[in-house]
Design a protein around this motif. Structure first.
Motif, PDB file in Angstrom:
ATOM      1  N   VAL A  39      -4.256  12.988   3.793  1.00 51.24           N
ATOM      2  CA  VAL A  39      -2.958  11.679   3.291  1.00 51.24           C
ATOM      3  C   VAL A  39      -4.309  10.950   3.039  1.00 51.24           C
ATOM      4  O   VAL A  39      -5.026  10.327   3.365  1.00 51.24           O
ATOM      5  CB  VAL A  39      -2.837  11.176   4.405  1.00 51.24           C
ATOM      6  CG1 VAL A  39      -1.680   9.950   3.248  1.00 51.24           C
ATOM      7  CG2 VAL A  39      -1.315  12.505   4.570  1.00 51.24           C
ATOM      8  N   SER A  40      -4.778  10.126   1.344  1.00 51.79           N
ATOM      9  CA  SER A  40      -5.342   9.676   0.842  1.00 51.79           C
ATOM     10  C   SER A  40      -4.868   8.431   0.123  1.00 51.79           C
ATOM     11  O   SER A  40      -3.656   8.280  -0.114  1.00 51.79           O
ATOM     12  CB  SER A  40      -6.450  10.833  -0.037  1.00 51.79           C
ATOM     13  OG  SER A  40      -6.412  10.997   0.304  1.00 51.79           O
ATOM     14  N   GLY A  41      -5.571   7.253   0.472  1.00 52.20           N
ATOM     15  CA  GLY A  41      -5.063   6.022  -0.284  1.00 52.20           C
ATOM     16  C   GLY A  41      -6.303   4.832  -0.235  1.00 52.20           C
ATOM     17  O   GLY A  41      -6.929   5.028   0.562  1.00 52.20           O
ATOM     18  N   PRO A  42      -5.600   3.475  -0.244  1.00 52.61           N
ATOM     19  CA  PRO A  42      -6.834   2.415   0.280  1.00 52.61           C
ATOM     20  C   PRO A  42      -6.857   2.996   1.428  1.00 52.61           C
ATOM     21  O   PRO A  42      -5.788   2.694   2.518  1.00 52.61           O
ATOM     22  CB  PRO A  42      -5.688   1.426  -0.714  1.00 52.61           C
ATOM     23  CG  PRO A  42      -4.653   1.939  -0.179  1.00 52.61           C
ATOM     24  CD  PRO A  42      -3.952   3.305  -0.472  1.00 52.61           C
ATOM     25  N   THR A  43      -7.819   2.299   1.957  1.00 49.80           N
ATOM     26  CA  THR A  43      -8.525   2.187   2.790  1.00 49.80           C
ATOM     27  C   THR A  43      -9.203   1.675   3.727  1.00 49.80           C
ATOM     28  O   THR A  43      -9.343   0.342   2.540  1.00 49.80           O
ATOM     29  CB  THR A  43      -8.839   3.398   4.322  1.00 49.80           C
ATOM     30  OG1 THR A  43      -9.947   3.348   3.118  1.00 49.80           O
ATOM     31  CG2 THR A  43      -8.958   4.932   3.522  1.00 49.80           C
ATOM     32  N   GLY A  44      -9.442   0.558   5.527  1.00 48.38           N
ATOM     33  CA  GLY A  44      -9.503  -0.310   5.623  1.00 48.38           C
ATOM     34  C   GLY A  44     -11.095  -0.878   5.906  1.00 48.38           C
ATOM     35  O   GLY A  44     -11.565  -1.441   5.210  1.00 48.38           O
TER      36      GLY A  44
END
Length: 558
Positions: free
Chosen positions: A89-94
């Motif tokens: 699952v991909s997206g914005p990360t810390g």
């Protein structure tokens, strides 16, 4: 067809197979008939978990909540379809926020799309060049060190929102947190702190009620309702678009592009590292099939490019969301696609509701998330393993917080490599041995030395000093059959040693050069430095007999 034509055709076929292996295919969905129900449930669950994180990471980076949502939606779909993992699952990360925030602060929000396009292209090229396995060279203490550092930075970056003040642009996370606390208006800050505390309490209690209760969503809903109904004076997200923006190419000047190449390379390196680590973790925690590291880079590169065109941020594989996906039944790419579609539906239907979420609530979500990133058991394992690993771990964490993530990784790898080479050098040895068989007169004039372990640039000098210091010998036998590693520096040191001993009138015999070292020894000059080609032996008895004959001839000549 000629041999040359056949070879060209074979090369073209191999290239075509290589390209096909990096593209989506029907095999990606062969188990969908059995897994689609679990994928739907997992996709909805992950979407609920991802919503507050996407909003919070967008705000924390400086790109805005809408940018975080766009990234989760667009990059989530593209990476799911083109990536190399069935459950990523991909997206914005810390971690990406930690890198993007100073870039946006230094170059402005307009640079975000350019950085996303450049970084995405770099990651895409890395996948095409088959560089996916390079992440395996990053030591475990380095990975855990920058994970700890990222967690600390994420937590500190939320302090301004938690106390209701605007963050200092471009400031280090530690400095920004201190400035925010000093600039806070007391006791008005109590409202923001109450929101943060309420969110944190609900998120900590929710899993104890039931593991599948989405604590972050429940916390945000509760706090938002209370804030709106009670009219509590805290800052909120603000207006959001009710749909995805149209894709556009960013405009930029050539000098701007040149200034953003290095920041984009930093983003690309992080995107590759985090995505491959996340895919590897997913493959290890459940039987969801292997992952293709090179295809994963291709997918993540395309995801960041697509995200940038729609106004989003560079994307990476998200370890926490991927783990939730696997543990709630996700087994195919459908679950990640469903998660993105759900977020798109929320943007289309509930944008006005999302706009009322307090920024302090998002800060509370990220503070709890950052705290959960730190595993006390893992820290104890790393620190308690070896002194070298502890040094690498602590150094990487400190540099991540005080300088930046990529510098920390590079320094961590360099320190780990240095310590590993030092340990390898210490494991090598030069040992003087007694001559085999019954002692004979004159044996004291023969020095038999066994080289073992590794003879490379980090250990060769010690061998030179040990053997070169020998006196009162007429013959030296160098046993190389136990030597496991030999590099050009080690071979050159042996050459210099042989030449130095021969200049002193000491005959040097070399025994047992392994076949894999023989060509290197020949090229560097070990063989040519011997007084005679007959001074190279395959077995020890022959070398000892030859040495004794030298001693006897020397004694007879005196």
């Amino acid at each position: 067809m000629t041999a040359a034509g056949t070879g060209t055709a074979s090369a073209v076929q191999r290239a075509a197979r290589g390209i096909r292996s990096l593209l989506p295919g029907a095999a990606d969905y062969r188990d969908l008939r059995r897994s689609w129900k679990g994928d739907l449930v997992a996709g909805v669950t992950v979407g609920i978990v991802a919503l507050p994180l996407a909003l919070a990471f967008g705000v924390s980076s400086g790109a805005g909540a809408a940018s975080g949502l766009v990234t989760a939606i667009v990059a989530g779909v593209v990476a799911a379809v083109f990536g190399g993992s069935n459950v990523q699952v991909s997206g914005p990360t810390g971690a990406m926020v930690v890198v993007l925030a100073p870039i946006i602060a230094a170059h402005g929000l307009g640079a975000l799309a350019v950085v996303g396009l450049l970084a995405g292209a770099m990651v895409l090229v890395a996948g095409i060049l088959r560089l996916g396995r390079a992440v395996t060279f990053i030591p475990w203490p380095v990975i855990e060190g920058f994970t700890l550092g990222i967690a600390v930075i994420i937590f500190l970056q939320q302090v301004p929102a938690a106390v209701g003040v605007t963050a200092t642009e471009g400031a280090n996370a530690v400095v920004g947190a201190i400035d925010a606390v000093l600039a806070a208006s007391w006791p008005d800050v109590a409202w923001s702190l109450a929101v943060v505390a309420t969110v944190a309490a609900i998120m900590l209690v929710a899993p104890r009620i039931h593991p599948l209760v989405p604590g972050s969503i429940v916390a945000i809903l509760v706090v938002t309702v209370v804030v709106v109904l009670a009219g509590i004076p805290v800052a909120t997200i603000g207006a959001l678009p009710s749909g995805l923006p149209a894709p556009t190419l960013p405009s930029f000047a050539p000098d701007t592009l040149a200034a953003l190449v290095l920041p984009a390379a930093t983003v690309a390196a992080l995107a590759a590292i985090e995505s491959l680590l996340s895919a590897r973790v997913a493959a290890s925690i459940s039987d969801t099939g292997p992952y293709d590291a090179d295809r994963e880079l291709v997918g993540q590169g395309l995801a960041s490019i697509a995200s940038a065109l729609f106004g989003g941020m560079p994307a990476t594989g998200a370890i926490a969301r991927t783990a939730v996906n696997v543990r709630t039944g996700g087994r195919s790419r459908l679950s990640a696609i469903v998660h993105a579609v759900l977020l798109g539906g929320i943007v289309a239907v509930g944008a006005s509701v999302v706009a009322s979420i307090p920024l302090a609530a998002l800060a509370g979500v990220l503070m709890v998330t950052a705290t959960r990133m730190i595993s006390v058991a893992t820290v104890r394992s790393v620190v308690g393993s070896t002194r070298a690993d502890a040094i690498v771990f602590v150094a990487t964490a400190i540099i991540t917080v005080s300088v930046d993530l990529i510098t920390a990784v590079l320094v961590g790898i360099a320190v780990a490599a240095f310590l590993a080479l030092r340990a390898l050098a210490r494991s090598s040895g030069v040992h003087r041995e007694e001559l085999p068989g019954p002692a004979e007169p004159g044996d004291e004039r023969v020095g038999l030395f066994r080289l073992e372990g590794a003879l490379f640039f980090g250990a060769a000098e010690r061998m030179l000093e040990r053997v070169g210091a020998m006196r009162d010998v007429d013959v030296v036998i160098i046993r190389m059959s136990q030597l496991q590693i030999l590099d050009a520096t080690g071979a050159q040191v042996i050459t210099e040693l042989v030449q130095a001993l021969e200049r002193r009138g000491v005959t040097v015999l070399v025994k047992g050069i392994q076949a894999r070292h023989l060509e290197l020894a020949r090229r560097v000059g070990v063989i040519d430095s011997l007084r005679h080609r007959n001074h190279l032996f395959d077995d020890l008895p022959s070398a000892v007999a030859h040495a004794r004959s030298h001693v006897h001839r020397a004694s007879a000549a005196m």
